[in-house]
Design a protein around this motif. Structure first.
Motif, PDB file in Angstrom:
ATOM      1  N   ALA A 183       0.850  -1.191   0.119  1.00  0.00           N
ATOM      2  CA  ALA A 183       0.080  -0.153  -0.007  1.00  0.00           C
ATOM      3  C   ALA A 183       0.859   1.290  -0.119  1.00  0.00           C
ATOM      4  CB  ALA A 183      -1.016  -0.192   1.239  1.00  0.00           C
ATOM      5  N   ASP A 184       2.042   1.289   0.535  1.00  0.00           N
ATOM      6  CA  ASP A 184       3.015   2.297   0.712  1.00  0.00           C
ATOM      7  C   ASP A 184       3.790   2.720  -0.562  1.00  0.00           C
ATOM      8  OD1 ASP A 184       4.210   0.137   1.485  1.00  0.00           O
ATOM      9  OD2 ASP A 184       5.511   1.039   2.830  1.00  0.00           O
ATOM     10  N   ARG A 185       4.134   1.629  -1.199  1.00  0.00           N
ATOM     11  CA  ARG A 185       4.931   1.823  -2.378  1.00  0.00           C
ATOM     12  C   ARG A 185       4.239   1.071  -3.485  1.00  0.00           C
ATOM     13  NH1 ARG A 185       9.647   4.258  -1.146  1.00  0.00           N
ATOM     14  NH2 ARG A 185      10.124   4.483   1.081  1.00  0.00           N
ATOM     15  N   PRO A 186       3.209   1.464  -4.145  1.00  0.00           N
ATOM     16  CA  PRO A 186       2.781   0.527  -5.414  1.00  0.00           C
ATOM     17  C   PRO A 186       3.684   0.525  -6.557  1.00  0.00           C
ATOM     18  CG  PRO A 186       1.685   2.601  -5.134  1.00  0.00           C
ATOM     19  CD  PRO A 186       2.478   2.484  -3.901  1.00  0.00           C
ATOM     20  N   GLN A 187       3.629  -0.424  -7.239  1.00  0.00           N
ATOM     21  CA  GLN A 187       4.496  -0.531  -8.472  1.00  0.00           C
ATOM     22  C   GLN A 187       3.929  -0.831  -9.928  1.00  0.00           C
ATOM     23  OE1 GLN A 187       8.066  -0.218  -8.015  1.00  0.00           O
ATOM     24  NE2 GLN A 187       7.476  -0.108  -5.960  1.00  0.00           N
ATOM     25  N   ALA A 188       4.715  -0.504 -11.008  1.00  0.00           N
ATOM     26  CA  ALA A 188       3.552  -0.373 -12.119  1.00  0.00           C
ATOM     27  C   ALA A 188       3.450  -2.035 -12.259  1.00  0.00           C
ATOM     28  CB  ALA A 188       4.567   0.181 -13.158  1.00  0.00           C
ATOM     29  N   ILE A 189       2.416  -2.133 -13.036  1.00  0.00           N
ATOM     30  CA  ILE A 189       1.820  -3.406 -13.437  1.00  0.00           C
ATOM     31  C   ILE A 189       2.571  -3.915 -14.829  1.00  0.00           C
ATOM     32  CG2 ILE A 189      -0.235  -4.911 -14.007  1.00  0.00           C
ATOM     33  CD1 ILE A 189      -1.694  -3.074 -12.403  1.00  0.00           C
TER      34      ILE A 189
END
Length: 436
Positions: A183-189
């Motif tokens: 939740a704090d560091r979402p990454q690209a899909i």
């Protein structure tokens, strides 16, 4: 209940296959039945021709009427009867006035399909077949073409459901991938292996995640900077409170209360600016049409006592009235922080002017002061949170210009700093497309 895309596609496509298959089956049955009927009529015609050309048929008229008998083909599925006239006895159902060709005649045993062929010698060959047998043969022939198609419909439906489930599986994998994101560091899909129709949606999600990461980074920096900046005034307040507790006389208490009050006021101002910055960063653009001049007069009236206390000439120069679209509170933050910043760094007896003008399709707000100004190399850094010029006087916290830029970005405007063209000082400029 949410609509399932997989169920909807399966239902629509499956229903299309079923109805199309049934329509094709009905058409196939009708065509097969019709062709079987035509084939049977053709068979009766061929039998009549073959029978008329055979030696037996030519000798039939020589047979005495009392000894004549009908020739029958002993085939249980065909039940074809050949009658030669005048050699055979005429059945009661066979009228003498019937023309050559096909007829369907009623008998005591049921309907008969009759083909009559006349020869030039006056002989007549009659080939008959019960319609019941013909219908049975025609139905069986049509069913042979119908049954494979009916068996194919459920197979196609099951195959369709499997294909839809397999093709929509990447969406399920995509949702699981999003659920596993921190939740704090979402990454690209990753869009590898995804259908072309879903790729733009994934790219939009990635752009959103990038903005979320940027906002989270801003929040983390804001919290760290706020904690750092609040630590010093709170520590100073704690020391001043302890000094007040050790005062031995009323005069000493009075002397120590004044710095404590000043520290409390600085902490209050810093907290207010932090809250304003947080609200600005979390806000959105858009809003009703706002008259700039009315907000400008309110802000000047609010800051006028501070300007008079320092002997600063604070004025309004409205060259062209303009209207912009946005939240009035956000526009007020821009004006207030720009004016407060100018008043803090303008020396006593100086001059600060709020100027309203119009350039093309844009409304322009300028705050002009005759203070020390800001070097060109530092004019971008002063917009960073808590940054102050080395050796700068005053009691600022380094948040005024940061709040102004954040508020401007929410309204779709631009802030910039320039040298004062007519002498020493600084020119703060805010530009935004105006509303006619």
């Amino acid at each position: 209940m949410k609509r399932s895309l997989q169920k909807q596609l399966s239902l629509i496509l499956g229903s299309t296959i079923v109805f199309t298959g049934l329509a094709a089956a009905v058409a196939s049955f009708a065509l097969g039945y019709s062709e079987a009927k035509e084939l049977q009529d053709h068979m009766l015609r061929q039998i009549a021709k073959l029978d008329a050309g055979s030696p037996v048929a030519r000798r039939v008229p020589e047979v005495p009427p009392q000894a004549a008998r009908q020739v029958r083909i002993k085939e249980s599925e065909s039940r074809i009867t050949i009658i030669h006239l005048p050699g055979n006895a005429r059945p009661a159902w066979l009228g003498a006035d019937l023309r050559s060709g096909f007829h369907t005649l009623p008998t005591d045993a049921g309907l008969l399909r009759v083909f009559i062929q006349d020869t030039p010698s006056g002989e007549r060959t009659v080939v008959t077949q019960p319609t019941e047998a013909r219908d049975e043969i025609a139905v069986n022939s049509a069913l042979y073409t119908l049954i494979p198609l009916l068996l194919l419909v459920p197979l196609l439906t099951a195959l369709l459901v499997r294909i839809v489930r397999r093709e929509l599986a990447p969406i399920a994998r995509l949702s699981r991938s999003l659920d596993q994101q921190p939740a704090d560091r979402p990454q690209a899909i990753d869009d590898d292996g995804l259908p072309a129709e879903i790729t733009p949606f994934v790219h939009a999600i990635n752009r959103l995640l990038e903005r979320v990461n940027h906002l989270l980074g801003q929040q983390r920096r804001f919290i760290a900077d706020a904690a750092h900046e609040l630590r010093s005034p709170l520590t100073a307040l704690s020391v001043q409170a302890e000094n007040l507790a050790h005062a031995r006389s009323l005069e000493a208490v009075r002397d120590r209360v004044l710095p404590l009050q000043a520290g409390i006021e600085r902490a209050r101002q810093l907290t207010e600016q932090l809250l304003s910055l947080a609200r600005t960063q979390a806000g959105t653009g858009g809003g009703p049409a706002v008259q700039i001049s009315s907000i400008a007069r309110e802000v000047i009236a609010e800051l006028l006592p501070f300007a008079e206390a320092r002997g600063i000439d604070l004025g309004l120069d409205e060259i062209a009235p303009s209207t912009v679209r946005g939240a009035p509170e956000t526009l007020r933050l821009i004006l207030k922080n720009a004016l407060e910043n100018a008043l803090k760094y303008t020396p006593e007896g100086g001059e600060v002017t709020l100027r309203l003008l119009s350039e093309g399709q844009s409304a322009v707000i300028e705050v002009v002061d005759d203070g020390p100004g800001i070097p060109a190399a530092e004019r971008e850094r002063v917009f960073d949170s808590f940054y102050r010029l080395p050796g700068a006087g005053g009691e600022g916290s380094g948040l005024g210009l940061t709040i102004a830029r954040e508020a401007a970005s929410r309204l779709g405007g631009v802030v910039s700093l320039h040298d004062r063209p007519d002498g020493r000082g600084l020119l703060f400029r805010y530009r935004q497309d105006r509303q006619q």
